[in-house]
Scaffold this motif. Structure first.
Motif, short mmCIF file in Angstrom:
data_model
loop_
_atom_site.label_atom_id
_atom_site.label_comp_id
_atom_site.label_asym_id
_atom_site.label_seq_id
_atom_site.Cartn_x
_atom_site.Cartn_y
_atom_site.Cartn_z
N ALA B 153 42.12 36.28 45.71
CA ALA B 153 41.02 36.59 44.77
C ALA B 153 40.83 37.93 44.30
O ALA B 153 40.59 38.26 43.09
CB ALA B 153 39.69 36.14 45.31
N PHE B 156 43.34 38.71 41.74
CA PHE B 156 43.49 38.14 40.66
C PHE B 156 42.21 38.23 39.82
O PHE B 156 42.54 38.01 38.60
CB PHE B 156 43.68 36.62 41.04
CG PHE B 156 44.15 35.62 39.93
CD1 PHE B 156 45.58 35.70 39.35
CD2 PHE B 156 43.33 34.49 39.46
CE1 PHE B 156 45.84 34.92 38.54
CE2 PHE B 156 43.71 34.05 38.38
CZ PHE B 156 45.02 33.87 37.75
N PHE B 157 40.99 38.11 40.42
CA PHE B 157 39.89 38.16 39.17
C PHE B 157 39.32 39.40 39.10
O PHE B 157 39.64 40.50 39.75
CB PHE B 157 38.88 37.26 40.24
CG PHE B 157 39.24 35.71 40.28
CD1 PHE B 157 39.07 34.73 38.94
CD2 PHE B 157 39.79 35.18 41.46
CE1 PHE B 157 39.60 33.71 38.97
CE2 PHE B 157 40.25 33.91 41.50
CZ PHE B 157 40.10 33.05 40.34
N HIS B 158 38.62 39.38 38.06
CA HIS B 158 37.89 40.48 37.80
C HIS B 158 36.64 40.68 38.37
O HIS B 158 35.92 39.82 38.43
CB HIS B 158 37.66 40.67 36.27
CG HIS B 158 37.10 41.86 35.68
ND1 HIS B 158 35.68 42.10 35.69
CD2 HIS B 158 37.81 43.01 35.13
CE1 HIS B 158 35.26 43.37 35.27
NE2 HIS B 158 36.53 43.67 34.91
N TYR B 159 36.29 41.83 39.02
CA TYR B 159 35.04 41.93 39.63
C TYR B 159 33.91 43.21 39.00
O TYR B 159 34.47 44.06 38.67
CB TYR B 159 34.93 42.18 41.14
CG TYR B 159 35.54 41.31 42.02
CD1 TYR B 159 34.69 40.54 42.73
CD2 TYR B 159 36.85 41.01 42.14
CE1 TYR B 159 34.87 39.31 43.65
CE2 TYR B 159 37.29 39.84 43.05
CZ TYR B 159 36.41 39.17 43.77
OH TYR B 159 36.73 38.28 44.45
N ARG B 160 32.63 42.67 39.02
CA ARG B 160 31.72 43.81 38.54
C ARG B 160 31.67 44.94 39.50
O ARG B 160 31.30 44.55 40.72
CB ARG B 160 30.44 42.96 38.05
CG ARG B 160 29.59 43.99 37.35
CD ARG B 160 28.31 43.28 36.83
NE ARG B 160 28.73 42.63 35.49
CZ ARG B 160 28.95 41.44 35.43
NH1 ARG B 160 28.93 40.55 36.50
NH2 ARG B 160 29.22 40.72 34.19
#
Lengths: 191, 178, 296, 371
Positions: B153, B156-160
């Motif tokens: 995760a 793969f994902f974009h985090y703020r």
């Protein structure tokens, strides 16, 4: 801000004043937050008082309420749905999981930041937000429309490449959507 | 006598499966460990002879250090009100194989399909082993122990970015605890 | 000159009445559902919002034309129906003409929705046309019955005859069988529950409206607002003695609409075949018997 | 298939964006005219990987996420999860806590059934009914809010008991709400359950025979609507159900209307159970202290626990390897049978008008399927 206000013509001011009274929300339960929508719609809280009512197809809807986390599988459908909606359209992110993953921050299956994929107009924080919070945020949205600032939908036309790149990265391959966003923007003269 | 019912169930089953190990876990819970090749026969007897009409679930556990998958079949008897958990172990491979019991119990279709998606155990003879939940998934079977969801995760994902001062002490305390 | 003004302003007046009636219906149903309900002018906001949409997805020229045909057909019907103070066209056309023009909007909608190629839309249209077969036959029979009873096919004359008889001269009282049959058919014609199969959000996602958005849906809502008033007016003119002034007219409109809405609010919807069967089993024999009474 | 049938044969997707679909779920229907000749369900839109997430969190942390598995009826999840830990670790639960847990479970069943019967009536176009039932359900949510602090998710039942005792005067308010809901039942009957049109729509739709229901693995109210009096509360008692008196309502028709009636009768039973609990509840502790949950190593072992939720049999299979986090938790969602292949089988042969009614009458819960 000031600049925007002066740019609005009188007609736009009137039309914003009237349009804000009618917001149709797409009836799409994307996540677990959908459980708080029936109480909001029905007798206890009755959001039709504010002219907000559920609508069944994306063509008719103005608001796309993302009720919670989106799994990648749902996100694809949400993007397709969003592109079918007719502008002006507003995306409302509901719950902590749309803001930064919430309690699913380490899940392999849910997206974390909604605004990487769609232009978000308002967020509602909380897990899960109460019906009062939904109504309050819709009232904020109404005020924003009244001031003529609810223009995030234009972002999707302007920065389509950015959104498209993020979507393709998440779906691991380009997705076929049925709308040519750039041609639409040119045709309807959206700047 | 304590566990009268459970003992009578075991007495009924033991003669036909002498090498299976029966234990009573608690009231209404009987556990049986057997070798994987006996399971299908056991399942047939369970349904046809001993009247265990309800297949409550099929669970799968990934024992990484043993390099084995454990499959647990939970059978429920509506009349005698006893749950029998049949445990078997199969070797853990890139794509493990096992035989289906979906021709005996309809609900097994869903559980087997689910195990196939999540663990990569293929059930031979099942009608439908298509993907069901993870149709848009590109990675390895996610429930295997060697798949670390946190790493995946985070990459793969974009985090703020969100790193306020007041949270730093709590984060440090939490990390020390890990 | 007066006639020209009427022709220009009549649709606008009727539209405003229709908008408020639809708003009233939403409020009325909300109260039965124990809700507060939207403001009465809500439908006006909705229509304004829809007409003000920035993008309007079209599905081809047939789609565009059919929407205009839908609105045009309804306006055409409007001119042939006498309202207090205006019956210019009504003296040329008569009940029989109205019978035919009433079909135009439905056909227009069928053409346009066919063009959108949405399966929900086409299922909705096939349902709408099936319902048309259900309610139109009893409704037309009551037309014919009233025309035969009073020996005239002019709706304007019908009003005068009924008004001359006073309260007891109303069609509903002189010929209750036809009156009730037409009332049930009217419920179907307005698409109120239990005859709501063509819209049925839980089944086919609002059917014909599935692919309509923006200005297209706005025009459909305008058409709906006008059509509600026109269809109620036809019933009032045939069975409730028409109206000589606007005050009486609006009172009658709202009372009649409330009766229909109360049924709408507490019932679910029939299946398509059940709805048509119901129409042919109850209002149709009533209308036939009513007509037979008049003949013999 | 004749030539004309080939023309009429087409595919229709219902959902995931459709009002006639329960939650985020999708149906692919193959239609011949109006008739459904083939149906395929498509789930996974709500997949969050709970079972994986639970392996990465401490035992106590998971209480906060298990309730998210079934949204309309979250409490059976907490109960199952806590009981599984208690069984493995051998923790005793105080008597009063068991009574409170049962109360919470029954209130949750009430709330969920009110939601379900409203949703079922709405599929036939009777929109006044959900407006009433969902508003009445809100009164139960208010009770939850008072007791646990959360309207929808309660995070209330911990291993070793419940989080806190009743607030002052809570018993009286529970009874008030029960009286209110009981007084509303007559209105429900008048508006929907005895409504001629609703009866016409719901009878004979989605008929399950007794044999089919058992072999397809149907559980819960759907099974009882076919005439099988099976209920985990009676058959495999947990908490304090052995000490309570209640009936298991059954019907024999097995159609959508029978399922509605069974739920309607279960509402009455739940009201009676809640009243018995308030009447008989013992006093005492509500929570046995457990070790510091941050450093708590639960003994190795496994347990299979079952609960009767409003949707059917809920079961957790938990394995602990002696660590601070569960080694494996398998969730058997209540709807894994009736929301997937039972639905597929029942839809074949019905008409498109009734597709969503069949679905809502089975009362599947997509998040419990997807996990």
């Amino acid at each position: 801000m000031e600049e925007k206000l002066t740019q609005r013509s009188v007609w736009e001011k009137i039309s914003n004043k009237l349009s804000k009274r009618s917001l149709w929300m797409l009836h799409y339960c994307t996540g677990c937050g959908a459980i708080e929508l029936p109480p909001t719609m029905t007798a206890r809280f009755d959001m039709e008082r504010f002219g907000i009512s559920p609508m069944v197809t994306p063509r008719q809807a103005d608001i796309l309420l993302i009720t919670g986390y989106l799994s990648v599988k749902t996100l694809k459908r949400v993007v397709l749905t969003y592109e079918q909606m007719q502008a002006p359209k507003y995306v409302v992110g509901f719950g902590s999981c749309t803001i930064n993953g919430g309690m699913y921050w380490n899940s392999y299956s849910t997206m974390k930041c909604l605004d990487q994929y769609l232009p978000v107009e308002t967020y509602i924080a909380g897990c899960m937000p109460r019906p009062e919070a939904i109504i309050a945020s819709f009232n904020d949205l109404i005020a924003k429309i009244d001031r003529g600032e609810a223009n995030s939908w234009k972002d999707y036309y302007k920065n389509y490449d950015f959104y498209k790149a993020n979507q393709d990265r998440t779906f691991e391959g380009p997705i076929e959507t049925y709308n040519d966003i750039k041609a639409d923007a040119a045709m309807f003269n959206i700047k | 006598m304590e566990y009268e019912l459970e003992n009578s169930i075991i007495d009924k089953m033991q003669p036909e499966f002498p090498e299976a190990a029966f234990t009573i876990k608690k009231a209404r819970r009987v556990e049986v460990k057997m070798s994987s090749d006996k399971l299908y026969n056991f399942a047939v007897r369970m349904q046809k002879k001993w009247n265990f009409l309800h297949l409550s679930a099929i669970s799968c556990v990934d024992w990484l250090q043993d390099n084995e998958f454990e499959l647990i079949y939970h059978f429920w008897n509506y009349d005698e009100k006893v749950l029998v958990m049949a445990k078997i172990r199969i070797p853990r491979e890139e794509e493990s194989h096992f035989e289906t019991i979906s021709n005996l119990w309809q609900p097994a279709k869903f559980f087997e399909r689910d195990i196939h998606e999540m663990f990569g155990v293929y059930f031979d003879g099942s009608e439908d082993m298509e993907r069901f939940i993870l149709t848009e998934w590109h990675g390895p079977p996610p429930m295997r122990k060697d798949f670390i969801t946190r790493e995946y995760a985070l990459n793969f994902f974009h985090y703020r970015e969100y790193d306020p001062e007041w949270l730093k002490d709590m984060t440090a305390a939490g990390e020390a605890n890990e | 000159m007066n006639t020209v003004l009427w022709i220009i302003f009549l649709p606008i007046i009727i539209f405003i009445i229709g908008v408020f009636m639809l708003g009233y219906s939403r409020k009325f149903i909300a109260r039965i559902e124990r809700r507060y309900g939207p403001p009465v002018q809500q439908v006006f906001y909705d229509i304004f919002k829809l007409m003000n949409k920035k993008t309007n997805i079209s599905h081809g020229w047939m789609h565009d034309i059919s929407i205009l045909m839908l609105l045009g057909g309804t306006l055409l019907t409007l001119y042939f129906v006498p309202v207090p103070g205006f019956h210019f066209f009504a003296q040329y056309g008569d009940v029989l003409v109205i019978m035919y023009v009433l079909l135009v909007p439905a056909l227009g909608m069928a053409l346009g929705v066919g063009e959108t190629a949405n399966p929900n839309g086409s299922i909705g249209i096939s349902r709408a046309l099936m319902m048309l077969a259900g309610y139109d036959i009893p409704f037309f029979l009551t037309f014919i019955g009233m025309a035969m009873l009073n020996n005239t096919t002019s709706m304007y004359d019908l009003i005068n005859i009924q008004q001359a008889g006073g309260f007891l001269g109303w069609g509903l009282l002189t010929n209750p069988l036809l009156g009730v049959a037409a009332l049930i058919a009217l419920q179907g014609m307005l698409g109120e529950k239990p005859f709501e199969v063509m819209v049925a959000p839980h089944e086919i996602a609002t059917g014909p409206m599935t692919e309509m958005g923006g200005k297209y849906l706005g025009i459909m809502m305008i058409q709906h607002a006008i059509a509600v008033v026109v269809e109620l007016t036809i019933y009032i003119n045939l069975f409730l003695g028409g109206a000589l002034n606007w005050f009486e007219y609006i009172i009658k409109l709202f009372v009649l609409f409330t009766v229909l809405l109360s049924v709408n609010a507490v019932f679910g919807r029939f299946r398509t075949d059940d709805a048509v069967r119901f129409m042919w089993r109850i209002p149709l024999p009533m209308a036939v018997i009513g007509v037979l009474f008049i003949i013999f | 298939m004749s030539k004309i049938d080939e023309v009429r044969d087409y595919e229709l997707f219902i959902g995931p964006n459709h009002p006639g679909i329960e939650g985020n779920f999708s149906l692919k229907l193959k239609l011949l005219g109006d008739k459904i000749v083939g149906a395929k369900t498509d789930a996974g839109y709500l997949h969050r990987g709970f079972e994986k997430l639970m392996e990465e969190r401490l035992f106590i942390q998971n209480i906060a996420i298990v309730c998210r598995i079934c949204v309309p009826d979250p409490d059976p999840n907490e109960n199952n999860y806590s009981r599984a830990i208690e069984e493995i670790a051998g923790i005793e639960v105080p008597e009063r806590a068991k009574w409170i847990r049962t109360l919470v479970l029954e209130l949750s069943r009430l709330a969920s059934h009110l939601f379900a019967i409203g949703g079922h009536a709405a599929t036939t176009g009777l929109y006044a009914f959900p407006n009433w039932t969902i508003a009445d359900r809100d009164r139960i949510l208010e009770l939850f809010e008072e007791l646990t602090g959360g309207r929808v998710y309660h995070i209330y039942q911990l291993p070793g008991g419940v989080r806190r005792d009743f607030p002052d005067g809570f018993e009286g308010r529970v009874l008030d709400v029960m009286d209110y809901i009981e007084s509303r039942l007559q209105d429900y009957d008048d508006l929907a359950i005895n409504n001629a049109l609703f009866i016409k729509r719901a009878t004979g739709i989605g008929v399950l025979t007794k044999e089919q229901a058992v072999s397809w693995g149907v559980t819960g109210p759907n099974l009882r609507a076919c005439g099988v009096a099976a209920d985990v509360r009676k058959d495999d008692p947990y908490e304090i159900y052995e000490k309570l008196e209640f009936d298991i309502p059954t019907m024999t028709d097995g159609d959508a209307y029978a399922r509605m009636i069974v739920r309607r009768k279960e509402i009455e039973q739940s009201i009676s159970i809640v009243r018995q609990i308030i009447d008989k509840i013992p006093s005492g502790l509500v929570w046995n202290k457990i070790p510091n949950p941050l450093k708590w190593n639960v003994a190795a072992g496994d347990a299979y626990v079952r609960t009767e939720s409003s949707k059917g049999e809920y079961a957790y299979y938990m394995v602990s390897d002696g660590g601070r986090k569960p080694y494996r938790v398998h969730v058997r969602g209540a709807s894994t049978t009736h929301a997937v292949h039972v639905l597929e089988n029942l839809l074949v042969g019905t008409r498109i008008e009734d597709a969503s009614q069949v679905m809502f009458s089975l009362d599947g819960c997509p998040p419990a399927v997807d996990r």
